[in-house]
Scaffold this motif. Sequence first.
Motif, PDB file in Angstrom:
ATOM      1  N   ILE A  32       0.796  -1.369   0.211  1.00 57.98           N
ATOM      2  CA  ILE A  32       0.009  -0.011   0.054  1.00 57.98           C
ATOM      3  C   ILE A  32       0.919   1.427   0.049  1.00 57.98           C
ATOM      4  N   SER A  33       1.746   0.964   0.796  1.00 59.11           N
ATOM      5  CA  SER A  33       2.766   2.444   0.771  1.00 59.11           C
ATOM      6  C   SER A  33       3.351   2.596  -0.605  1.00 59.11           C
ATOM      7  N   GLU A  34       3.916   1.529  -1.230  1.00 67.23           N
ATOM      8  CA  GLU A  34       4.387   1.857  -2.542  1.00 67.23           C
ATOM      9  C   GLU A  34       3.225   2.482  -3.662  1.00 67.23           C
ATOM     10  N   ILE A  35       2.315   1.860  -3.473  1.00 69.92           N
ATOM     11  CA  ILE A  35       1.287   2.084  -4.688  1.00 69.92           C
ATOM     12  C   ILE A  35       0.327   3.298  -4.178  1.00 69.92           C
ATOM     13  N   TYR A  36      -0.064   3.286  -3.107  1.00 69.82           N
ATOM     14  CA  TYR A  36      -1.174   4.085  -2.564  1.00 69.82           C
ATOM     15  C   TYR A  36      -0.455   5.401  -1.880  1.00 69.82           C
ATOM     16  N   LYS A  91       1.939   6.856   1.532  1.00 69.86           N
ATOM     17  CA  LYS A  91       1.937   7.077   2.975  1.00 69.86           C
ATOM     18  C   LYS A  91       0.635   7.144   3.720  1.00 69.86           C
ATOM     19  N   LYS A  92      -0.017   8.267   3.209  1.00 71.97           N
ATOM     20  CA  LYS A  92      -1.361   8.601   3.858  1.00 71.97           C
ATOM     21  C   LYS A  92      -2.345   7.111   4.068  1.00 71.97           C
ATOM     22  N   LYS A  93      -2.448   6.509   2.942  1.00 71.03           N
ATOM     23  CA  LYS A  93      -3.341   5.616   2.758  1.00 71.03           C
ATOM     24  C   LYS A  93      -2.752   4.397   3.679  1.00 71.03           C
ATOM     25  N   ALA A  94      -1.601   4.227   3.655  1.00 67.77           N
ATOM     26  CA  ALA A  94      -1.075   3.242   4.641  1.00 67.77           C
ATOM     27  C   ALA A  94      -1.123   3.436   6.190  1.00 67.77           C
ATOM     28  N   ASN A  95      -1.148   4.527   6.597  1.00 68.50           N
ATOM     29  CA  ASN A  95      -1.274   5.138   7.805  1.00 68.50           C
ATOM     30  C   ASN A  95      -2.685   4.672   8.050  1.00 68.50           C
ATOM     31  N   PHE A 154       3.844   1.118  17.398  1.00 67.91           N
ATOM     32  CA  PHE A 154       5.232   1.313  17.141  1.00 67.91           C
ATOM     33  C   PHE A 154       5.625   0.914  15.837  1.00 67.91           C
ATOM     34  N   ALA A 155       5.819  -0.511  15.697  1.00 64.61           N
ATOM     35  CA  ALA A 155       6.091  -1.114  14.465  1.00 64.61           C
ATOM     36  C   ALA A 155       5.568  -0.703  12.932  1.00 64.61           C
ATOM     37  N   GLN A 156       4.318  -0.609  13.026  1.00 63.49           N
ATOM     38  CA  GLN A 156       3.745  -0.198  11.490  1.00 63.49           C
ATOM     39  C   GLN A 156       4.035   0.939  11.375  1.00 63.49           C
ATOM     40  N   TYR A 157       3.951   1.974  12.183  1.00 60.95           N
ATOM     41  CA  TYR A 157       4.324   3.481  11.698  1.00 60.95           C
ATOM     42  C   TYR A 157       5.938   3.564  11.507  1.00 60.95           C
ATOM     43  N   ILE A 158       6.790   2.935  12.221  1.00 61.48           N
ATOM     44  CA  ILE A 158       7.991   2.914  11.961  1.00 61.48           C
ATOM     45  C   ILE A 158       8.234   2.191  10.568  1.00 61.48           C
ATOM     46  N   ASP A 159       7.539   1.354  10.479  1.00 60.34           N
ATOM     47  CA  ASP A 159       7.718   0.563   9.174  1.00 60.34           C
ATOM     48  C   ASP A 159       7.379   1.648   7.856  1.00 60.34           C
ATOM     49  N   ILE A 160       6.236   2.105   8.051  1.00 56.91           N
ATOM     50  CA  ILE A 160       5.762   3.059   6.945  1.00 56.91           C
ATOM     51  C   ILE A 160       6.865   4.182   6.973  1.00 56.91           C
ATOM     52  N   GLN A 161       7.154   4.878   8.122  1.00 63.06           N
ATOM     53  CA  GLN A 161       8.204   5.888   8.014  1.00 63.06           C
ATOM     54  C   GLN A 161       9.424   5.531   7.275  1.00 63.06           C
ATOM     55  N   LEU A 162      10.058   4.440   7.597  1.00 61.89           N
ATOM     56  CA  LEU A 162      11.362   4.101   7.179  1.00 61.89           C
ATOM     57  C   LEU A 162      11.125   3.495   5.757  1.00 61.89           C
TER      58      LEU A 162
END
Length: 239
Positions: free
Chosen positions: A64-68, A70-74, A130-138
């Motif tokens: 989702i981060s790659e295609i949609y 950062k906002k949609k992943a969050n 923690f992990a998911q938001y860190i994953d998306i940010q990184l």
Amino acid sequence: MSQRDALAAYRIYFILGALFICSLVVSNLIFQKFFYWDFFGLYRFEISVGILPYPITFLITDLISEIYGKKKANQVVTAGIFASIFSLLIVYTSAVVPATDWSPVDNALFDKVFGATVVAVMASMMAYLFAQYIDIQLFHFWKRLTKGKHLWIRNNFSTFFSQFVDTATVLLLLCAFNKIEWSLFGTLLLSGFLFKVLVAVCDTPFLYLGVYLFRKRFKLAPGEEIGAELNAFQKEEKL
């Protein structure tokens, strides 16, 4: 993007979100069973079955981060938090109401299976947050750094660190609440983290395949996202 393509993209996003939430909630409910896996005689993994669906969530958020974007992943991550809280309320209510005399599952058995769910879900939610938001940010940090190239770098390096945070946080909380003995902390941390790293490496081809199919279907350039078009489509639908 045409309205037809926007509708198709929205439907796929909805399905990915549903799979993400289902994987997250199920992992919280089945965590009390532990299993072992002898990895070709090189290492013996001893991990919870709750870890089995959990890596799927990181694959989905990376896709989702790659295609949609950062906002949609969050947004999917936030929806997962609410789903976890709601599942916790359902389990708690089910534990409070008394079982009938003829119930195949009595109060004691239900409490044995789901009794630690409250602590597990709380621990999992904190680690997950923690992990998911860190994953998306990184993920997006590496995407900017590599200028949209080398998908395998942002997929793996974002997941490796976030999965370590997730595993360590869950185990720390479960040990602190005496659900797991501290003597098992090191073994479970190593097993859990190595297993997640192995899965992250193995899911890289699937991420490449998913990104390829998305880009081909919606005619996207490398690094291009469709989150803005999807937001515009949603606004038009509301109007």
